[in-house]
Design a protein around this motif. Sequence first.
Motif, PDB file in Angstrom:
ATOM      1  N   ALA A  40       0.827  -1.208   0.000  1.00 40.68           N
ATOM      2  CA  ALA A  40       0.000   0.000   0.000  1.00 40.68           C
ATOM      3  C   ALA A  40       0.860   1.257   0.000  1.00 40.68           C
ATOM      4  O   ALA A  40       0.566   2.231  -0.709  1.00 40.68           O
ATOM      5  N   GLU A  41       1.921   1.249   0.791  1.00 42.91           N
ATOM      6  CA  GLU A  41       2.825   2.402   0.811  1.00 42.91           C
ATOM      7  C   GLU A  41       3.467   2.612  -0.552  1.00 42.91           C
ATOM      8  O   GLU A  41       3.599   3.742  -1.039  1.00 42.91           O
ATOM      9  N   GLN A  42       3.884   1.516  -1.175  1.00 37.15           N
ATOM     10  CA  GLN A  42       4.504   1.620  -2.502  1.00 37.15           C
ATOM     11  C   GLN A  42       3.510   2.139  -3.536  1.00 37.15           C
ATOM     12  O   GLN A  42       3.850   2.963  -4.389  1.00 37.15           O
ATOM     13  N   ALA A  43       2.272   1.682  -3.463  1.00 34.96           N
ATOM     14  CA  ALA A  43       1.250   2.163  -4.390  1.00 34.96           C
ATOM     15  C   ALA A  43       0.944   3.634  -4.159  1.00 34.96           C
ATOM     16  O   ALA A  43       0.755   4.403  -5.108  1.00 34.96           O
ATOM     17  N   GLY A  44       0.918   4.035  -2.901  1.00 35.29           N
ATOM     18  CA  GLY A  44       0.599   5.416  -2.581  1.00 35.29           C
ATOM     19  C   GLY A  44       1.529   6.409  -3.244  1.00 35.29           C
ATOM     20  O   GLY A  44       1.110   7.499  -3.662  1.00 35.29           O
ATOM     21  N   GLY A  45       2.792   6.027  -3.381  1.00 37.34           N
ATOM     22  CA  GLY A  45       3.761   6.929  -3.986  1.00 37.34           C
ATOM     23  C   GLY A  45       3.447   7.281  -5.428  1.00 37.34           C
ATOM     24  O   GLY A  45       3.884   8.321  -5.935  1.00 37.34           O
ATOM     25  N   LEU A  46       2.673   6.438  -6.109  1.00 37.14           N
ATOM     26  CA  LEU A  46       2.330   6.696  -7.503  1.00 37.14           C
ATOM     27  C   LEU A  46       1.385   7.880  -7.663  1.00 37.14           C
ATOM     28  O   LEU A  46       1.259   8.432  -8.760  1.00 37.14           O
ATOM     29  N   PHE A  47       0.712   8.267  -6.592  1.00 36.22           N
ATOM     30  CA  PHE A  47      -0.347   9.267  -6.692  1.00 36.22           C
ATOM     31  C   PHE A  47       0.110  10.672  -6.306  1.00 36.22           C
ATOM     32  O   PHE A  47      -0.691  11.604  -6.353  1.00 36.22           O
ATOM     33  N   VAL A  48       1.376  10.819  -5.962  1.00 34.59           N
ATOM     34  CA  VAL A  48       1.898  12.153  -5.651  1.00 34.59           C
ATOM     35  C   VAL A  48       1.813  13.021  -6.903  1.00 34.59           C
ATOM     36  O   VAL A  48       2.295  12.638  -7.977  1.00 34.59           O
ATOM     37  N   GLY A  49       1.169  14.153  -6.778  1.00 37.22           N
ATOM     38  CA  GLY A  49       1.051  15.078  -7.906  1.00 37.22           C
ATOM     39  C   GLY A  49      -0.156  14.849  -8.795  1.00 37.22           C
ATOM     40  O   GLY A  49      -0.444  15.681  -9.666  1.00 37.22           O
ATOM     41  N   LEU A  50      -0.879  13.740  -8.603  1.00 38.49           N
ATOM     42  CA  LEU A  50      -2.076  13.499  -9.413  1.00 38.49           C
ATOM     43  C   LEU A  50      -3.205  14.414  -8.941  1.00 38.49           C
ATOM     44  O   LEU A  50      -3.447  14.557  -7.744  1.00 38.49           O
ATOM     45  N   LYS A  51      -3.895  15.018  -9.875  1.00 47.19           N
ATOM     46  CA  LYS A  51      -5.040  15.858  -9.548  1.00 47.19           C
ATOM     47  C   LYS A  51      -6.310  15.023  -9.695  1.00 47.19           C
ATOM     48  O   LYS A  51      -6.726  14.695 -10.801  1.00 47.19           O
ATOM     49  N   ALA A  52      -6.879  14.658  -8.577  1.00 40.60           N
ATOM     50  CA  ALA A  52      -8.097  13.850  -8.570  1.00 40.60           C
ATOM     51  C   ALA A  52      -9.191  14.598  -7.824  1.00 40.60           C
ATOM     52  O   ALA A  52      -8.919  15.360  -6.878  1.00 40.60           O
TER      53      ALA A  52
END
Length: 216
Positions: A40-52
Amino acid sequence: MTTIAMRLCLVRHGETAWNAEQRMQGHKDLPLSPEGLEQAEQAGGLFVGLKAAALYSSDLQRAWQTAQPIAAALGLPITRLTALRERNYGRCEGMIRHEVAARYPDDATALRERTPDYVLPGGESLNQHRRRIEACINALAEKHAGETVVVVTHGGVLDLIYRRATDTPIEKPRDFPIPNTGICWLNIAGDDWQIEQWADTAHLGERGAIEVTANF
């Protein structure tokens, strides 16, 4: 009139102890394992900067625990939806494949053959689950037209969404991956569901090839 699409990111929850044991979880409310928390922590890093516009999660803790690092990266609250839960497997929950076959052979046959309208005692049929999930996604698409939305949910939910997007019969044996914390992107505009990307696990490195599930 042109329907404006919602861009939808779907994330399967991280691994649980029952995933590793290939036990059917359904509505049983299990937490993530240490491995699952790391995923989950590793996946979370993918969303930094995404505008949702919004982040939704199944209300079962294995999903909302997975959603927490994503929420931190997005700067959004988690909205929990019961409608995003896994299929209710009723009396089969907690069992592995051979235990179901030994105790409830009719249930095992229906699970193995993906019988659409067989209602597992105490649980749901595949079609009941499908209708619940499609109604939920359609409601989100109407609410968030033209926006990007992230949803954290379960393997059985992703199975049904893939089939809806690809017009794959519900009875057909699954031949596509649904790994823990796999990232999927879709565009949904009315009745048109299009897959952009499916089951990306690059964030997990070599572990991305491992899938733990209680499929029949």
